[in-house]
Structure formats: structure tokens, C-alpha cells
Design a protein around this motif. Structure first.
Motif, PDB file in Angstrom:
ATOM      1  N   ILE A 181      49.134  45.269  45.608  1.00  0.00           N
ATOM      2  CA  ILE A 181      48.722  44.114  46.396  1.00  0.00           C
ATOM      3  C   ILE A 181      47.804  43.207  45.582  1.00  0.00           C
ATOM      4  CG2 ILE A 181      47.562  43.364  48.495  1.00  0.00           C
ATOM      5  CD1 ILE A 181      50.223  44.633  49.028  1.00  0.00           C
ATOM      6  N   SER A 216      44.723  35.642  53.411  1.00  0.00           N
ATOM      7  CA  SER A 216      43.359  35.861  52.911  1.00  0.00           C
ATOM      8  C   SER A 216      43.173  35.295  51.512  1.00  0.00           C
ATOM      9  CB  SER A 216      43.045  37.352  52.929  1.00  0.00           C
ATOM     10  OG  SER A 216      43.918  38.068  52.067  1.00  0.00           O
ATOM     11  N   THR A 217      44.210  35.373  50.678  1.00  0.00           N
ATOM     12  CA  THR A 217      44.114  34.804  49.326  1.00  0.00           C
ATOM     13  C   THR A 217      43.925  33.295  49.381  1.00  0.00           C
ATOM     14  OG1 THR A 217      45.500  36.572  48.435  1.00  0.00           O
ATOM     15  CG2 THR A 217      45.305  34.563  47.123  1.00  0.00           C
ATOM     16  N   GLU A 241      48.363  39.198  44.768  1.00  0.00           N
ATOM     17  CA  GLU A 241      47.416  38.125  45.034  1.00  0.00           C
ATOM     18  C   GLU A 241      47.115  37.306  43.784  1.00  0.00           C
ATOM     19  OE1 GLU A 241      44.007  39.958  46.683  1.00  0.00           O
ATOM     20  OE2 GLU A 241      44.959  40.470  48.603  1.00  0.00           O
ATOM     21  N   SER A 245      48.967  39.269  55.648  1.00  0.00           N
ATOM     22  CA  SER A 245      47.512  39.258  55.650  1.00  0.00           C
ATOM     23  C   SER A 245      46.952  38.973  54.261  1.00  0.00           C
ATOM     24  CB  SER A 245      46.993  40.602  56.164  1.00  0.00           C
ATOM     25  OG  SER A 245      45.585  40.667  56.109  1.00  0.00           O
ATOM     26  N   SER A 246      47.560  39.573  53.231  1.00  0.00           N
ATOM     27  CA  SER A 246      47.109  39.314  51.863  1.00  0.00           C
ATOM     28  C   SER A 246      47.355  37.866  51.456  1.00  0.00           C
ATOM     29  CB  SER A 246      47.824  40.264  50.907  1.00  0.00           C
ATOM     30  OG  SER A 246      47.461  40.025  49.574  1.00  0.00           O
TER      31      SER A 246
END
Length: 574
Positions: free
Chosen positions: A141, A187-188, A145, A183-184
Motif C-alpha cells: 500500500i 487519504s493520499t 501511495e 481509503s488509501s
């Protein structure tokens, strides 16, 4: 009484010579050098709206930025444009760091050539070219990102030439994305840049908008999987998937080219799971020479027999030009640049043989149905099963608006092949959900007997019982249909129940059109709420006004007067 002015009063009104020279100096110092661009801004208009052009330096800062994120490519541009401004890939060359010159370094003791690599397993051959995959087991992950952040920064600094976070952001995503990746992704973007909110739009619905229809059957032949989505009034009502997509086709094509190279090198390696051809060379040959067979099943079988005969046929050399030609009755040849030994050479391959990887990867070739998995359905069966799961009225609407999208839809002949095979399945199976050899055999044998028994029953009945039965002969038209045809408003018939293809500009162009209309999206992710609660802050039960707004072009959720925005929802991604 007339007053005569003195000469001295007229001289007082004239400007002095020193003042004239001062004014000339100031005008020369303020005027720009010729030639020069006028100071007033020139406004150019885009294709959809009256806003400024994305490529113009006088673009309005409130124009939204649209990003379509796929497994291998990132497309970006401004709203109102028909095509994205740039397309950024995720290959190993794009992942190099500053000072990494390994791509230009050559070892004199080792022959390194373009297009040839060390033998690699087919499953690990394409890992470095993917940003993410649906099976997130073993996926880094953190690396996802970092690669995403680098691609977005390159897109803004090199192509869009604007500050990230200064305008609205719209993301076009597939309908099914793992929550860990979603979600990643959010959030990034929220941590790296200060976007107030992010709008999420589904790619199948945007493809329908790009085609100019409200209901459609969107066939997305993507990288990792093929998705067939039935849309009715921009709502997804049915979706089926298959792993037969471009990734599987690339692996089959890589094995096909590796076998040709080994045959030319007279190699005795029996391992068929390894590939010795680079991804760039394989993708280039696939884009230029791959094609799909069309026609009936008997014609495709005859073509495969001709292909097998051409492999055993001998080639004759032309006396005048020295160009290879094939014996009479044999198919034409294509020269492929392939690495043989330590140098590149042109190898003649039958043109019909280049369609075999497409036949095996996307349509299962000669494999039996019992050999398929649940997620390994051929494309024609997948489209037929999706239509079969729909109600009759929705099915008739969707099958007359078939829209193809994705990189695999550009293969010559594949669209016509899918539509012809679906029509053939409808003629043989009709719309019966039951399957089986016994059922098909029983229906075929009992159909004449049932017709004869029905005719005898009708003939043996009395005339008093005949009016009580429903008439076997249905009239072609009624007075109601004639009245509708006479009116000017409903004179054009609604096309339904016929297989028909509708071209689309793509998901990105549809999202550009929707965004330029200033329609508020159903999924609006607020920055502060997401940073506080993450995806768990999304409400599954949302109170939204379901009354259709005539000004909205994307369903009730996109209406300007729609619902309470105090709590946000993930919509289709929940």
C-alpha cells in the motif's frame, strides 16, 4: 459689446515645449516594444461550455480537474474538454529515481538488446506495469501511495501547469474498488494537497453519458477484468465480470511470441510458462497486428484449419524481387520484429495465426464449458448472461444501446464478433434461464408434437368454446398504435429489442460533460469529515430527495436540489 482677447491670452493656453518633450518621454517609457500582445484577455471557448479552453493561459481557476485512475494509466485534464490533456503510465521507466542511469548503462561483456529479457514467469511478467490490482493480498500500500503521488505531481507540474488543490477535483473510478485502496487513494490526495472535497463518478455511467444515452449496456474490456454493466436511467441494475481481459491477452501473446523466438533459435526448452520478450515490444506488436475473427462458427473452424495448413506449407521465393510469397490458397504473411540471438530480425508469421491469442484469451477457443470457472466466462456468454438477468423491458432497451469501452475494445473485429455471437445465442437458446442437454433435446423433439396436439384441440372444439379462448392470431397493429403514429410528437419509434452498437467518447469525456454542467455529484467526500472518520464516516442510509430534476442530466442524486449534504455516502462504492 464684443470682447477681443489679446494675443498674450492665446499663447498662455498653448503647451510649452518642455511639457511636450516630457509627455513624449513618459509615453515612450510606458509603451511596450512593438510587436506586442494586447493587454486585454482573449477568451476561447471549449467544445461543451462557454468556459475558457484548458490549454489557454487565461483559463478560469475554478475549472475542475478530472482524473480517471486505472490499473495502468492515469488520464487527466480540465472540464469541458472532449479528450484528456495527458495520459501518464506506471511502468518501470516512470518509477526511476533521480540519478538512476541503469537504462543507459551497457555491460561490454554481456549482450543487451532491446526487446529481449531473461526468462520471466508469466504471472510476474506484468507486475511492474500495474498501479494496483483487485486482489490486494501482497500489495504494498505504501508503494501504491508513492507511485500515485508521483503521477499526480507529474500531471500537474508537466501538463496541467497549475497548482494542485486550487480547483475542484473529480475522480472517475470503476464501480467496484476495494475499500483499502479507496481509503488509501483519498487519504493520499487529502494529505498531500488541500482539496476541500473530492467528487467520485462511476465509469460505466460516464461512458453512457459520453455516448449520449440514458440507458445502455456498457462492455468495458479493461486491463484486469471485463465488466458488463446494465444501466437504466443512469442507474446500475446488473453487473457481471470476467477475468478474460487485456492482462490475460498480454500473457497469451507473450507466450505466443516466445514460442516463435524459440522456434527460430532451435531451442529445446519445454517450459511454456516463461516469457523472454519485453513488455514494450509485446504491447507494440499486439496493438498493431492483433485482430479478432468474425463470422459463423463453421467459418472460424475453416480458418483455423487453413492456419494449421499454412504452418506446414513451404514458402516460395519470388525471382524478381526476392520477396517471400505463399503458395496459392495460403494466407498472407506478416513480418514481426523479434529478438533472435543477439540481434533483431524480421520473422514471417501467418496473419491468421495472430488471431489465435485473442480467440483463446477472450473467447476460450475450443475449450468446453465445463472447463470454465465462475469468473472465467467468455465475453459473448458474459454479455448474454447479463441480458438474461434483466427484465424484458429493460433488456430490450439495453441490448439496443450496447456501448464498448476500455483498451480491449480497440482490437479490430471484437465488437462485431461479440454482437454476432450474442445474436446467435439468442436464436439457439432464446431467453430461457434453464440449461442442459436433456432439456434442449426434449424441447427440440416435443415441439412438433405440441403444435399438432394444439391444432387438434382447437379443431375438435365446438364453435361455442372458440370465442372463450385467446385468439392465436395477434393483429399486427391496433387503432391505438395508429393514433400514436399520426401524432407528430411520437412519430419516431423507440428502438428496442434489436442488437445495436452505440459509439461513446469514453468515461473521461462523459465525466467532463457532467462536470461542465455544474451538476453536484452523489458522492461528495468532504476533506474535514474524511480526515476525522475515514471511510467509516460514510452513511449507508442517506436521506435524498428522489424527485427528478429536469435540469439534472445524471439521475436524481445529481440534482441541484437533492437532499441533505450534512452526511456523505459512498454510493455505489459502499
Amino acid at each position: 459689446m464684443t470682447t477681443i482677447s489679446s494675443p498674450s491670452s492665446g499663447l498662455d493656453k498653448r503647451p510649452a515645449a518642455a511639457d511636450i518633450r516630457t509627455n513624449l518621454r513618459s509615453s515612450r517609457s510606458q509603451a511596450p516594444a512593438s510587436p506586442h500582445t494586447p493587454q486585454q484577455s482573449r477568451q476561447t471557448y471549449s467544445l461543451y461550455t462557454g468556459s475558457s479552453s484548458p490549454g489557454s493561459s487565461f483559463r478560469h481557476e475554478e475549472d475542475a480537474v478530472i482524473l480517471e485512475i486505472g490499473s495502468r494509466w492515469l488520464r487527466g485534464g480540465f472540464e469541458g474538454s472532449s479528450t484528456p490533456t495527458c495520459v501518464v503510465g506506471f511502468g518501470p521507466e516512470e518509477a526511476r529515481r533521480v540519478g538512476d542511469y541503469r537504462g543507459w548503462m551497457r555491460n561490454p561483456n554481456q549482450a543487451v538488446q532491446k526487446g529481449k529479457i531473461t526468462p520471466v514467469n508469466a504471472e510476474n511478467w506484468l507486475e511492474k506495469y500495474e498501479l494496483w490490482r483487485k486482489d490486494i493480498r501482497g500489495l504494498d500500500i505504501g508503494l501504491f501511495e508513492d507511485r500515485l503521488e508521483r503521477a499526480v505531481r507529474e500531471l500537474y507540474n508537466k501538463y496541467l501547469l497549475t497548482d494542485a488543490g486550487s480547483s475542484r477535483l473529480v475522480l472517475v473510478l470503476p464501480s467496484i474498488v476495494p475499500h483499502a485502496l479507496l481509503s488509501s487513494l483519498l487519504s493520499t490526495i487529502f494529505h498531500r494537497w488541500k482539496y476541500p472535497s473530492i467528487t467520485l463518478l462511476p465509469s460505466p455511467a460516464m461512458a453512457a453519458v459520453g455516448a449520449g444515452v440514458r440507458s445502455a449496456l456498457v462492455i468495458d474490456i479493461g486491463w484486469e477484468e471485463t465488466t458488463v454493466t446494465a444501466l437504466y436511467e443512469y442507474r446500475e441494475i446488473q453487473s457481471k465480470r470476467s477475468t478474460r481481459a487485456m492482462k490475460l491477452l498480454m500473457q497469451r501473446f507473450g507466450k505466443f511470441l516466445t514460442q516463435i523466438v524459440r522456434h527460430e533459435e532451435h531451442s529445446t526448452t519445454d517450459n511454456d510458462d516463461t516469457i523472454t520478450v519485453s513488455v514494450d515490444l509485446c504491447e507494440d506488436i499486439l496493438a498493431r497486428f492483433a485482430w479478432c475473427r468474425t463470422g459463423t462458427e463453421s467459418q472460424r473452424q475453416s480458418e483455423s484449419q487453413v492456419t494449421e495448413a499454412s504452418d506446414r506449407a513451404s514458402l516460395l521465393d519470388d525471382d524478381d524481387n526476392g520477396v517471400s510469397r505463399v503458395e496459392s490458397g495460403q494466407p498472407s504473411l506478416v513480418s514481426l520484429p523479434l529478438p533472435v540471438g543477439d540481434e533483431m530480425s524480421s520473422i514471417d508469421v501467418s496473419f491468421l495465426k495472430l488471431s489465435e491469442p485473442v480467440e483463446q484469451a477472450l473467447f476460450a477457443g475450443p475449450a468446453d464449458q465445463r472447463d470454465w470457472d465462475d469468473d472465467d466466462t467468455p465475453l459473448d456468454i458474459l454479455v448474454y448472461n447479463t441480458l438474461l438477468a434483466l427484465s424484458p423491458d429493460v433488456r430490450g432497451t439495453c441490448m439496443s444501446r450496447i456501448t464498448f469501452t476500455g483498451g480491449g475494445s480497440n482490437i479490430p473485429g471484437i465488437r462485431r464478433r461479440i454482437i454476432e455471437d450474442v445474436d446467435s445465442l439468442v436464436k439457439t437458446r432464446q431467453w430461457r434461464p434453464a440449461r442442459g442437454k436433456v432439456l434442449d433435446k426434449g424441447l427440440k423433439n416435443n415441439k412438433p408434437n405440441m403444435d399438432e396436439q394444439h391444432l387438434k384441440t382447437v379443431a375438435g372444439e365446438s364453435t361455442a368454446d372458440i370465442p372463450l379462448r385467446i385468439s392465436d392470431k395477434i393483429p399486427d397493429s391496433s387503432f391505438i398504435d395508429e393514433r400514436f403514429q399520426q401524432t407528430g410528437k411520437d412519430s419516431e419509434a423507440h428502438i428496442q429489442g434489436v442488437s445495436r452498437q452505440v459509439d461513446s467518447l469514453g468515461s473521461w469525456a462523459g465525466a467532463s460533460l457532467v462536470t461542465s454542467l455544474k451538476i453536484k455529484g452523489l458522492v461528495e467526500v468532504d476533506r474535514e469529515k474524511f480526515l476525522q472518520h475515514g471511510l467509516s464516516g460514510a452513511s449507508r442510509e442517506y436521506n435524498m430527495n428522489t424527485v427528478m430534476d429536469r435540469r439534472s442530466a445524471y439521475g436524481p442524486g445529481m440534482a441541484r436540489s437533492g437532499g441533505d449534504r450534512s452526511s456523505w455516502t459512498l454510493g455505489e462504492w459502499a
